[in-house]
Design a protein around this motif. Structure first.
Motif: not given
Length: 366
Positions: A356-358, A362-363
């Motif tokens: 979720x952190x990745x 990216x967003x």
């Protein structure tokens, strides 16, 4: 790869001693099994949910919360959470609470249940089993991912601006396995959400298991979650380890022959040949379990063993857990040896949080 033990908490007479444990004895023994499972290096302890005799675990979150306080590493799960007869709001809140108490060491396995009388006890109709599973999980999925929920369905009163509490730990819902032994609709549901699919294949021939798991894998890819071989699959086995194959067969046979689950049907030899009843020497057990990759259609993520129930006494169950711990290093090594690098490990709270952190990173970069 996760290895663990699971049970359904049945109370049965020991055919050798004649002793039938009390509910209190059975419940306390389950906590011992979980603690020993952690000590010998297993990854998962799972317990079912039942509301009818001769079963005792009517409240899995209570039992698992108690176990969470007495363990530090093992992942706590269910071998059935009844998505049909439980209110999804109560599931959302109970398992989020357990997730906090266990510091994320929680996932759960959704099942419909196969005991007809239980449905009307909770105001439901077993003929609605599949529609209940589909609608209730859709709501549960939403409750864990949206802070404010508006909902209207067929089987419960509408929700308006509702927030389930507590919220999932770190904003990460517990990972869900959808369990089925015969229903393609449930395999489809697991694939649609990109969740795990668990086939309790103890009573089923390999052809049936391969068909249902194969359907889940194909539909997982169809819904865009990744290649079919990256789908999250779990399997089960009934396990008894002896010094030699013949010792194991001789020791396990009285429990098999006198059990409500197996007794009066095909022989132990035939059942062992056709299904996931694994009875043998340590080496035989290793070879049988390694062959399950064929059932799973390739590398898979979770293997649970039932060493409990059908009258097997507490001392024998504890010894079986110890023996499983002794073969565990070989199983880990062999499963890891030919596991493709692109096939993910079994999800954990830590891995889901990192993913979720990745995604957020990216967003933000875009």
């Amino acid at each position: 790869m996760h290895f663990g033990i699971f049970g359904v908490g049945d109370i049965a007479r020991d055919p050798l001693s004649g002793h039938t444990p009390s509910e209190h004895e059975r419940i306390k023994a389950l906590t011992e099994y979980a603690q020993l499972a952690e000590e010998v290096g297993l990854d998962v302890f799972a317990i079912g949910e039942h509301h009818n005799r001769p079963f005792v675990p009517s409240s899995p979150t209570t039992l698992l919360g108690y176990i969470a306080a007495r363990t530090s590493r093992i992942l706590l799960s269910t071998s059935t959470t009844l998505i049909t007869t439980n209110d999804p709001v109560k599931i959302a809140e109970d398992y989020a609470m357990l997730q906090h108490l266990a510091d994320g060491r929680v996932d759960l396995m959704m099942g419909r249940g196969n005991t007809g009388p239980v449905y009307p006890w909770f105001g439901k109709d077993i003929r609605d089993g599949i529609p209940l599973a589909v609608e209730n999980y859709a709501l549960l999925h939403k409750l864990w991912r949206e802070d404010v929920v508006d909902w209207e369905g067929k089987f419960r009163t509408p929700l308006q601006s509702f927030t389930s509490t507590p919220r999932p730990l770190d904003g990460i819902p517990p990972f869900v396995w959808h369990a089925s032994i015969r229903s393609p609709e449930i395999a489809e549901q697991a694939a649609y959400y990109g969740d795990g699919f668990f086939h309790n294949n103890i009573f089923w021939p390999k052809e049936h298991v391969q068909q249902l798991v194969g359907l889940y894998r194909r539909r997982f890819e169809h819904y865009g979650h990744g290649p079919a071989d990256q789908a999250t699959v779990g399997l089960a086995a009934q396990l008894y380890i002896g010094k030699t194959s013949q010792d194991a067969m001789n020791e396990f046979r009285p429990f098999f022959d006198n059990s409500q689950a197996y007794g009066g049907g095909p022989s132990l030899e035939e059942t062992k040949e056709r299904t996931a009843v694994v009875v043998g020497s340590p080496q035989e057990v290793i070879e049988r379990v390694l062959a399950y990759k064929e059932l799973a259609g390739g590398a898979y993520q979770r293997q649970l063993f039932n060493v409990d129930g059908i009258g097997v006494p507490r001392a024998t169950v504890l010894r079986q857990i110890e023996l499983l711990g002794e073969v565990l290093p070989v199983l880990r090594k062999e499963f890891a040896a030919d596991r493709p690098a692109h096939v993910p490990d079994a999800p954990t709270h830590a891995s889901l949080k990192a993913a979720a952190q990745d995604t957020r990173t990216e967003e933000t970069a875009r």
